[in-house]
Design a protein around this motif. Structure first.
Motif, PDB file in Angstrom:
ATOM      1  N   ARG A  61      12.837 -11.277   7.349  1.00 32.32           N
ATOM      2  CA  ARG A  61      13.163 -12.209   6.139  1.00 32.32           C
ATOM      3  C   ARG A  61      12.069 -13.362   6.475  1.00 32.32           C
ATOM      4  O   ARG A  61      11.937 -13.911   7.427  1.00 32.32           O
ATOM      5  CB  ARG A  61      14.514 -12.873   6.682  1.00 32.32           C
ATOM      6  CG  ARG A  61      15.023 -13.902   5.560  1.00 32.32           C
ATOM      7  CD  ARG A  61      16.144 -14.073   5.589  1.00 32.32           C
ATOM      8  NE  ARG A  61      16.835 -14.127   7.086  1.00 32.32           N
ATOM      9  CZ  ARG A  61      16.681 -15.086   7.903  1.00 32.32           C
ATOM     10  NH1 ARG A  61      16.256 -16.291   7.435  1.00 32.32           N
ATOM     11  NH2 ARG A  61      17.318 -15.169   9.016  1.00 32.32           N
ATOM     12  N   ILE A  62      11.173 -13.321   5.299  1.00 31.78           N
ATOM     13  CA  ILE A  62       9.991 -14.187   5.368  1.00 31.78           C
ATOM     14  C   ILE A  62      10.633 -15.736   5.120  1.00 31.78           C
ATOM     15  O   ILE A  62      11.304 -15.887   4.183  1.00 31.78           O
ATOM     16  CB  ILE A  62       8.806 -13.719   4.077  1.00 31.78           C
ATOM     17  CG1 ILE A  62       8.459 -12.353   4.449  1.00 31.78           C
ATOM     18  CG2 ILE A  62       7.814 -14.744   4.185  1.00 31.78           C
ATOM     19  CD1 ILE A  62       7.502 -11.823   3.586  1.00 31.78           C
ATOM     20  N   THR A  63      10.021 -16.477   5.825  1.00 27.28           N
ATOM     21  CA  THR A  63      10.556 -17.954   6.024  1.00 27.28           C
ATOM     22  C   THR A  63       9.508 -18.909   5.316  1.00 27.28           C
ATOM     23  O   THR A  63       9.650 -19.976   5.115  1.00 27.28           O
ATOM     24  CB  THR A  63      11.123 -18.432   7.270  1.00 27.28           C
ATOM     25  OG1 THR A  63      10.021 -18.198   8.307  1.00 27.28           O
ATOM     26  CG2 THR A  63      12.330 -17.671   7.491  1.00 27.28           C
ATOM     27  N   GLY A  64       8.233 -18.598   5.554  1.00 25.48           N
ATOM     28  CA  GLY A  64       7.139 -19.330   5.176  1.00 25.48           C
ATOM     29  C   GLY A  64       5.693 -18.699   5.348  1.00 25.48           C
ATOM     30  O   GLY A  64       5.543 -17.714   5.648  1.00 25.48           O
ATOM     31  N   ASP A  90      15.654  -9.971  11.419  1.00 25.61           N
ATOM     32  CA  ASP A  90      17.191 -10.261  11.813  1.00 25.61           C
ATOM     33  C   ASP A  90      17.729  -9.296  12.576  1.00 25.61           C
ATOM     34  O   ASP A  90      18.886  -9.293  13.271  1.00 25.61           O
ATOM     35  CB  ASP A  90      17.941  -9.810  10.119  1.00 25.61           C
ATOM     36  CG  ASP A  90      17.287 -11.095   9.421  1.00 25.61           C
ATOM     37  OD1 ASP A  90      17.153 -12.192   9.661  1.00 25.61           O
ATOM     38  OD2 ASP A  90      17.242 -10.750   8.223  1.00 25.61           O
ATOM     39  N   ARG A  91      17.201  -8.061  13.116  1.00 28.93           N
ATOM     40  CA  ARG A  91      17.637  -7.146  13.789  1.00 28.93           C
ATOM     41  C   ARG A  91      17.636  -7.885  15.390  1.00 28.93           C
ATOM     42  O   ARG A  91      18.563  -7.559  16.051  1.00 28.93           O
ATOM     43  CB  ARG A  91      16.894  -5.898  13.794  1.00 28.93           C
ATOM     44  CG  ARG A  91      17.703  -4.603  14.591  1.00 28.93           C
ATOM     45  CD  ARG A  91      16.786  -3.347  14.362  1.00 28.93           C
ATOM     46  NE  ARG A  91      16.742  -3.003  13.024  1.00 28.93           N
ATOM     47  CZ  ARG A  91      16.125  -1.948  12.541  1.00 28.93           C
ATOM     48  NH1 ARG A  91      15.219  -1.320  13.336  1.00 28.93           N
ATOM     49  NH2 ARG A  91      16.030  -1.726  11.115  1.00 28.93           N
ATOM     50  N   LEU A  92      16.663  -8.385  15.765  1.00 26.98           N
ATOM     51  CA  LEU A  92      16.106  -8.947  17.073  1.00 26.98           C
ATOM     52  C   LEU A  92      16.523 -10.204  17.136  1.00 26.98           C
ATOM     53  O   LEU A  92      16.334 -10.906  18.297  1.00 26.98           O
ATOM     54  CB  LEU A  92      15.058  -8.244  17.680  1.00 26.98           C
ATOM     55  CG  LEU A  92      14.840  -6.627  17.822  1.00 26.98           C
ATOM     56  CD1 LEU A  92      13.346  -6.660  18.362  1.00 26.98           C
ATOM     57  CD2 LEU A  92      15.734  -6.175  18.848  1.00 26.98           C
ATOM     58  N   GLU A  93      16.791 -10.955  16.111  1.00 26.84           N
ATOM     59  CA  GLU A  93      16.854 -12.319  15.952  1.00 26.84           C
ATOM     60  C   GLU A  93      15.690 -13.288  16.641  1.00 26.84           C
ATOM     61  O   GLU A  93      16.127 -14.007  17.681  1.00 26.84           O
ATOM     62  CB  GLU A  93      18.429 -12.754  16.642  1.00 26.84           C
ATOM     63  CG  GLU A  93      19.460 -12.202  15.877  1.00 26.84           C
ATOM     64  CD  GLU A  93      20.715 -12.659  16.751  1.00 26.84           C
ATOM     65  OE1 GLU A  93      20.706 -13.145  17.429  1.00 26.84           O
ATOM     66  OE2 GLU A  93      21.582 -12.446  16.010  1.00 26.84           O
ATOM     67  N   ALA A 144       0.450  -9.574  20.239  1.00 20.00           N
ATOM     68  CA  ALA A 144       1.276  -8.099  20.447  1.00 20.00           C
ATOM     69  C   ALA A 144       1.396  -7.692  18.915  1.00 20.00           C
ATOM     70  O   ALA A 144       1.733  -8.622  18.068  1.00 20.00           O
ATOM     71  CB  ALA A 144       2.464  -8.215  21.034  1.00 20.00           C
ATOM     72  N   VAL A 145       1.361  -6.582  18.622  1.00 15.45           N
ATOM     73  CA  VAL A 145       1.720  -5.828  17.438  1.00 15.45           C
ATOM     74  C   VAL A 145       3.192  -5.043  17.764  1.00 15.45           C
ATOM     75  O   VAL A 145       3.341  -4.326  18.458  1.00 15.45           O
ATOM     76  CB  VAL A 145       0.876  -4.792  16.975  1.00 15.45           C
ATOM     77  CG1 VAL A 145       1.305  -4.118  15.493  1.00 15.45           C
ATOM     78  CG2 VAL A 145      -0.510  -5.601  16.563  1.00 15.45           C
ATOM     79  N   TYR A 146       4.007  -5.328  16.974  1.00 12.01           N
ATOM     80  CA  TYR A 146       5.377  -4.882  17.107  1.00 12.01           C
ATOM     81  C   TYR A 146       5.703  -3.592  15.982  1.00 12.01           C
ATOM     82  O   TYR A 146       6.481  -3.010  16.499  1.00 12.01           O
ATOM     83  CB  TYR A 146       6.541  -6.119  17.126  1.00 12.01           C
ATOM     84  CG  TYR A 146       6.249  -7.208  17.859  1.00 12.01           C
ATOM     85  CD1 TYR A 146       6.178  -6.917  19.046  1.00 12.01           C
ATOM     86  CD2 TYR A 146       6.741  -8.559  17.247  1.00 12.01           C
ATOM     87  CE1 TYR A 146       5.945  -7.815  19.912  1.00 12.01           C
ATOM     88  CE2 TYR A 146       6.742  -9.444  18.307  1.00 12.01           C
ATOM     89  CZ  TYR A 146       6.597  -9.446  19.524  1.00 12.01           C
ATOM     90  OH  TYR A 146       6.213 -10.492  20.493  1.00 12.01           O
TER      91      TYR A 146
END
Length: 659
Positions: free
Chosen positions: A19-22, A38-41, A80-82
């Motif tokens: 979810r993009i916030t800014g 949202d999955r890992l908060e 890091a790239v997730y």
């Protein structure tokens, strides 16, 4: 991506997860947003490639491949790239979110850094780039914009010497380099930091990153880049034609060791530079320690009186405190900011095994006469030499030990081996292996027997076992969706020979080979059979027809008849069953199996002669025969026709002559 499109992304959720916030920044190749996973908060950085780059197939393929490679590069100084994927056709990366500022922001605010700060930042930059070089990767775009300086957990940038530095954009830089020029023929690189060989022949290797790191050091020390011009190509060719000037020619008073370090890193001939970032890192560490020794000498000489006291006076040489370049405070690096390369290096701490950082020169010096000043200077120089020797021993030998051998052992064995020698063990991303069992150490960083700082961090990668992917359950899917599922599972999609089906609509998967859930190596082929819809010929109802009529009708439709005769109570040559069923679709020359009656089985006529006619009638009826009584129905059977023992069809009439 223009501003309108970028703004519309804020508040949206990508891939049902991010979810993009800014919006953080917009560059030449991509726009970076903050997003919440949202999955890992957790907060992450999400980089979306501009539409202008998404049309370049070579760029997108290289960008995706490099993202996967960088995701396996585990190092505390590498962003890091997730995750990676596509949103509305635009490739995106999900990366670690670093709370802080770029080195460019710091230089804009402060203009330039002092030597101690510049070298502290450069060390961590080179540690990250060296890890990439060991993995066979070249950054190709080292510049202040790609260097992030993290905030302390309490907020704000800590003392720069204690800050954690992370390097970003490995994958994007490699993808950009894959197309060395844009449509106008201009070099696609940051020209202020570009190496000469990249300008002249487009070649880049580890020494290219060394050159760019040298330019970044020059800018940190001087507050400016060495070359400027009206056109990018003009700046680029200045790197080819000129040697980088010494930083001290711009900022007076900078130590010559810094001039020498910049000169070695930015030599125009790649062969004359340090071979990679690791080699330059070793030189930077030596320079930092040389600056520390220089500070010691300055502090000592400041204690020598300008003129000798009276001849009969005695003098006590005061305590001299060694000055190290790691910072002006006495605390060690905070726990949140500790890094493997710095685990054993404290700021202002005594160095184990060497001389103490604060050593009094004991004793009183008696009457010195005219030689007193010379003796004091000699004593100070001797102490300085001892301090330098001790520091050199600590830097080169004392604080190092050999990394233990962890490869080939289990995770538990690796943890035990690391703990027994005082190391901290970290488990990085795993990797697939055809030969190494799952959960066995596949690789380690640093490698076994390499000289490492005592008490540092060892990072291991565990085997994930053989790389296998199950055949997804695509039966019943549309062909296009099935292809996406197969290719998304790292398997190859192959369309087999289609089949007609009365139950599966046209374009829908009927079956797969190998079967669903079969475990395959990446790149294995899955053959998919797709329905062609209902067959063009409708099978008629042959049941109840004479075999000759059924055969003729089938041949007119182009169908082949296979006949099977069987006993039945139906009349002979009558079709009693068929396959496929009436109304089924069929192709030309398809076989139609017909089961044909051989007629009822024959009945053996019993002998009823000399029996009362009513009794004889019942006997015949019990054998599925009909009886006709002639003359006297209540008499005795004198003649029967057919004769006893004759084979006749069921319900055949037997004439009885009664008298």
């Amino acid at each position: 991506m223009d501003t309108t499109v970028a703004d519309t992304l804020i508040g949206t959720t990508i891939d049902g997860r991010y979810r993009i916030t800014g919006r953080v920044a917009r560059g030449g190749m991509a726009t970076v947003y903050t997003a919440v996973d949202d999955r890992l908060e957790r907060t992450v950085a999400l980089k979306i490639i501009h539409p202008s780059q998404a049309t370049n197939v070579h760029f997108v393929d290289r960008f995706t491949d490099e993202a996967k490679t960088i995701a396996r590069l585990t190092h505390p100084n590498v962003v890091a790239v997730y995750d990676q994927g596509r949103h509305q056709g635009l490739p995106y990366l999900v990366m670690e979110f670093v709370q802080g500022r770029t080195l460019r922001d710091l230089l804009t605010q402060r203009r330039r850094l002092n030597p101690v700060e510049a070298l502290a930042i450069l060390e961590q930059m080179l540690a990250a780039i060296a890890a990439a070089h060991r993995a066979g990767l070249v950054h190709r775009d080292v510049k202040p914009e790609n260097v992030l300086v993290a905030e302390a957990p309490s907020g704000g940038i800590a003392n720069l010497v204690d800050s954690v530095v992370k390097v970003a954009d490995f994958g994007l830089a490699r993808a950009v380099e894959a197309s060395a020029t844009d449509d106008t023929g201009q070099l696609m690189a940051t020209v202020a930091y570009v190496a000469p060989e990249l300008v002249t022949d487009g070649h880049a290797d580890a020494r290219t990153d060394v050159y760019s790191a040298g330019i970044v050091l020059f800018e940190m020390l001087t507050g400016r880049v060495p070359y400027d011009g009206d056109e990018p190509v003009e700046v680029a060719w200045q790197h080819v034609d000129n040697d980088v000037p010494p930083p001290s020619s711009i900022v007076k008073g900078l130590p010559t060791v810094l001039d020498d370090l910049v000169a070695r890193a930015t030599r125009r001939d790649p062969g004359a530079r340090p071979t990679d970032a690791g080699a330059l890192l070793a030189e930077v560490q030596v320079v930092r320690d040389d600056l520390g020794a220089a500070n010691v000498e300055t502090a000592l000489l400041r204690q020598v009186p300008a003129r000798p006291p009276a001849a009969d006076a005695t003098a006590l040489v005061p305590t001299v405190t060694t000055v190290f370049p790691q910072g002006t405070h006495g605390s060690t690096r905070p726990t949140w900011a500790r890094l493997p390369e710095q685990g054993a290096r404290g700021h202002g701490q005594r160095r184990a095994g060497g001389p103490p950082s604060a050593a009094p020169v004991g004793g009183l010096i008696g009457k010195l006469g005219g030689d007193r000043r010379r003796i004091l200077i000699l004593a100070a120089v001797a102490l300085m030499i001892l301090t330098v020797i001790g520091s050199t021993w600590w830097v080169t030998l004392g604080r190092y030990t050999d990394a233990p051998q962890l490869v080939g052992g289990t995770r538990a064995q690796a943890e035990q081996a690391a703990a027994s020698e005082g190391f901290e063990l970290r488990v990085g991303d795993g990797a697939f292996s055809e030969n190494v069992p799952k959960d066995v150490v596949l690789s380690q960083d640093p490698p076994a027997s390499e000289r490492v700082i005592k008490g540092g961090i060892l990072t291991v990668s565990l085997s994930l076992g053989p790389e296998r992917y199950p055949v997804p359950d695509i039966v019943g899917m549309e062909a296009s969706a099935a292809r996406g599922e197969i290719e998304g599972s790292k398997l190859k999609f192959k369309e087999g020979t289609g089949k007609y089906s009365d139950t599966v609509p046209q374009g829908v998967v009927i079956s797969v080979d190998p079967k669903v859930a079969a475990q395959l190596k990446p790149g294995s082929t899955v053959t998919v059979v797709i329905s062609k819809g209902r067959a063009p010929i409708t099978v008629p109802d042959f049941k109840g027809k004479n075999i000759n009529d059924a055969r003729g009708q089938a041949q007119q439709l182009g169908l082949s008849v296979v006949e099977q005769y069987t006993d039945s109570d139906q009349p002979a040559d009558q079709v009693i069953e068929q396959s496929p069923k009436p109304g089924t679709g069929a192709e030309k020359d398809d076989e139609i199996k017909l089961k044909v009656s051989k007629g009822p089985p024959l009945v053996n006529v019993p002998d009823v002669n000399n029996q009362p006619c009513p009794q004889a009638q019942q006997t015949l009826q019990a054998q599925n025969l009909r009886a006709r009584l002639d003359f006297n129905p209540n008499g005795t059977v004198r003649i029967q026709n057919p004769a006893p023992g004759t084979q006749v069809p069921p319900q055949t009439e037997v004439v009885l002559t009664c008298a």
